[in-house]
Design a protein around this motif. Sequence first.
Motif, PDB file in Angstrom:
ATOM      1  N   ASP A 123       8.954 -12.780   6.762  1.00  0.00           N
ATOM      2  CA  ASP A 123       8.791 -11.154   7.370  1.00  0.00           C
ATOM      3  C   ASP A 123       7.875 -10.504   6.483  1.00  0.00           C
ATOM      4  O   ASP A 123       7.871 -10.730   5.123  1.00  0.00           O
ATOM      5  CB  ASP A 123      10.282 -10.345   7.478  1.00  0.00           C
ATOM      6  N   LEU A 124       7.165  -9.167   6.952  1.00  0.00           N
ATOM      7  CA  LEU A 124       6.545  -8.295   6.183  1.00  0.00           C
ATOM      8  C   LEU A 124       7.416  -7.762   5.238  1.00  0.00           C
ATOM      9  O   LEU A 124       8.543  -7.513   5.509  1.00  0.00           O
ATOM     10  CB  LEU A 124       5.731  -7.521   7.186  1.00  0.00           C
TER      11      LEU A 124
ATOM     12  N   GLN B 210       6.056  -1.747  -2.031  1.00  0.00           N
ATOM     13  CA  GLN B 210       6.677  -2.897  -0.925  1.00  0.00           C
ATOM     14  C   GLN B 210       8.241  -3.130  -1.771  1.00  0.00           C
ATOM     15  O   GLN B 210       8.339  -3.447  -2.664  1.00  0.00           O
ATOM     16  CB  GLN B 210       5.965  -4.050  -1.420  1.00  0.00           C
TER      17      GLN B 210
ATOM     18  N   TYR C   5      -1.044   1.365   5.732  1.00  0.00           N
ATOM     19  CA  TYR C   5      -0.624   0.055   5.831  1.00  0.00           C
ATOM     20  C   TYR C   5       0.674  -0.233   6.344  1.00  0.00           C
ATOM     21  O   TYR C   5       1.166  -1.203   6.660  1.00  0.00           O
ATOM     22  CB  TYR C   5      -0.760  -0.676   4.598  1.00  0.00           C
TER      23      TYR C   5
ATOM     24  N   ASN D 276       3.342   0.054   9.293  1.00  0.00           N
ATOM     25  CA  ASN D 276       3.216  -0.150  10.577  1.00  0.00           C
ATOM     26  C   ASN D 276       4.337   0.763  11.196  1.00  0.00           C
ATOM     27  O   ASN D 276       5.314   1.307  10.553  1.00  0.00           O
ATOM     28  CB  ASN D 276       3.350  -1.608  11.078  1.00  0.00           C
TER      29      ASN D 276
ATOM     30  N   ARG E 263       7.078  -1.510   7.999  1.00  0.00           N
ATOM     31  CA  ARG E 263       6.743  -2.546   7.622  1.00  0.00           C
ATOM     32  C   ARG E 263       5.251  -2.641   6.835  1.00  0.00           C
ATOM     33  O   ARG E 263       4.461  -1.823   7.405  1.00  0.00           O
ATOM     34  CB  ARG E 263       6.689  -4.038   8.308  1.00  0.00           C
ATOM     35  N   CYS E 264       5.142  -3.190   5.621  1.00  0.00           N
ATOM     36  CA  CYS E 264       3.926  -3.105   4.985  1.00  0.00           C
ATOM     37  C   CYS E 264       3.065  -4.283   5.506  1.00  0.00           C
ATOM     38  O   CYS E 264       3.389  -5.513   5.391  1.00  0.00           O
ATOM     39  CB  CYS E 264       4.136  -3.312   3.390  1.00  0.00           C
ATOM     40  N   THR E 265       1.889  -3.898   6.011  1.00  0.00           N
ATOM     41  CA  THR E 265       0.700  -4.755   6.386  1.00  0.00           C
ATOM     42  C   THR E 265      -0.411  -5.255   5.503  1.00  0.00           C
ATOM     43  O   THR E 265      -1.402  -5.930   5.865  1.00  0.00           O
ATOM     44  CB  THR E 265       0.067  -4.398   7.785  1.00  0.00           C
TER      45      THR E 265
END
Length: 85
Positions: free
Chosen positions: A67-68, A59, A43, A45, A49-51
């Motif tokens: 923002d992510l 996280q 997850y 990217n 960043r955590c999607t």
Amino acid sequence: MRDRPSNEEITQEAVQERLDRLSSMFGTMMDSYSVQTQRRCPYKNKHGRCTAIFGCRNQRKPAVKGDLALCGGDDKINYASAWED
């Protein structure tokens, strides 16, 4: 890649040869993917960043609200245990 006349039929053996070649290529890609997912969170990217749309203890809050989340993982652990229910 060879050009072939439009009226030439492709044999079943030629079709099978092409399918086998594609299967081999995708198999190699899946082997690489399997190794990567054991070292890197799927997850995360390319920008770190955590999607994920669920909670994860790795996280971190983003600098800008909305923002992510940032991924705080170090890519050296098995991430399967990090995901919360």
